[in-house]
Design an enzyme around this catalytic site. Structure first.
Site, short mmCIF file in Angstrom:
data_model
loop_
_atom_site.label_atom_id
_atom_site.label_comp_id
_atom_site.label_asym_id
_atom_site.label_seq_id
_atom_site.Cartn_x
_atom_site.Cartn_y
_atom_site.Cartn_z
N GLU A 44 -3.51 -17.30 11.32
CA GLU A 44 -3.87 -16.63 10.08
C GLU A 44 -3.48 -15.16 10.11
OE1 GLU A 44 -6.61 -20.15 9.56
OE2 GLU A 44 -6.35 -18.75 11.21
N THR A 45 -3.17 -14.64 8.94
CA THR A 45 -3.01 -13.21 8.71
C THR A 45 -3.95 -12.82 7.59
OG1 THR A 45 -0.72 -13.15 9.48
CG2 THR A 45 -1.42 -11.38 8.01
#
Length: 278
Positions: A44-45
């Site tokens: 994830e970002t």
């Protein structure tokens, strides 16, 4: 646009789950956030933009899709906010919930503690569990008889399956493509397998095929869901659990989750973070 790269939920200064963090004056367009997350390549970002004194709008993207909530990226965000804006408590507005993260420094190491969205859980549908057994190669004999399998939510839906031995947890494997279809069809964020080492110490492995990732080394959202589930089942009362994850991947992680006895109330998830060298 600067992308901070942070390892969240480190254990003894090692391991952790990598997350990208982007602070921007305003959130990029969804297609741009998706493109950036795919380029970064982490599970994830997080993308955050300020909305007022101590308040931020926050979105999360995996390499393949937007996700409603991500614990380890929130822990990473806390570290970045601590570095750029100082220690403190920050209010975060997600797409479907409001949460907060508190962050600071301890002996030169970032710590962050998030407050999850409200939690809920229910016994896993037998047909859903049977399909999971088929994909992951488990059977009823592998289950912990004291912790029923549940569908649980602490911001994201998870299928949580407790196993009776550490050896059973170690052999977790599956086909990524089949897992992706299964999770997509049933709106599951991760399939979380856990082993209870002692009353309040757990080991976990989380399949994250829907995000294009075979396994997540640390999953704060699933930790919140697990803690809420254990409370719902009456397995544990208020206090804290410790979850060790990522060990089978060579990325040891430590997650702490504390909770009250109030049904459905948020869970606090805490961990340490390191900056990933460029």
């Amino acid at each position: 646009m600067h992308i901070h790269k942070i390892a969240a939920f480190t254990k003894d200064g090692r391991g952790g789950n990598p997350a990208g963090v982007v602070l921007a004056a305003k959130l990029p367009l969804p297609a741009e956030m998706q493109s950036i997350a795919a380029t970064v390549g982490y599970s994830e970002t997080a993308f955050a933009a300020p909305t007022g004194q101590g308040s931020w709008t926050l979105r999360y993207y995996s390499p393949e899709t937007e996700v409603p909530f991500c614990g380890h990226a929130t822990i990473a965000l806390g570290a970045v906010l601590c570095e750029t804006h100082g220690p403190g408590r920050y209010r975060l507005s997600l797409a479907n919930a409001d949460i907060e993260v508190e962050s600071g420094m301890q002996e030169g190491v970032w710590w962050s503690a998030l407050r999850s969205p409200p939690t809920r859980s229910a016994p896993a549908d037998p047909a859903l569990l049977a399909k999971a057994f088929e994909i992951f190669g488990y059977s009823d004999t592998d289950l912990d008889p004291d912790i029923p399998a549940c569908e649980a939510n602490g911001g994201t839906n998870h299928l949580i399956i407790a196993l009776r031995s550490r050896a059973a947890l170690t052999r977790m494997h599956y086909d990524l493509a089949r897992g992706r279809v299964f999770m997509r069809d049933h709106a599951i964020g991760t399939v979380a397998f856990v082993f209870r080492e002692s009353e309040r110490v757990f080991h976990a492995r989380n399949a994250f095929a829907i995000g294009g990732v075979l396994e997540d080394p640390a999953t704060g959202a699933a930790a919140a869901a697990l803690a809420g589930m254990l409370r719902d089942l009456g397995v544990l009362h208020d206090g804290e659990i410790v979850i060790h994850q990522g060990e089978d991947m060579g990325q040891p992680c430590r997650i702490e989750a504390s909770f009250t006895n109030e049904a459905g109330s948020p869970v606090q998830v805490r961990g340490l973070s390191n900056k990933i060298p460029e």
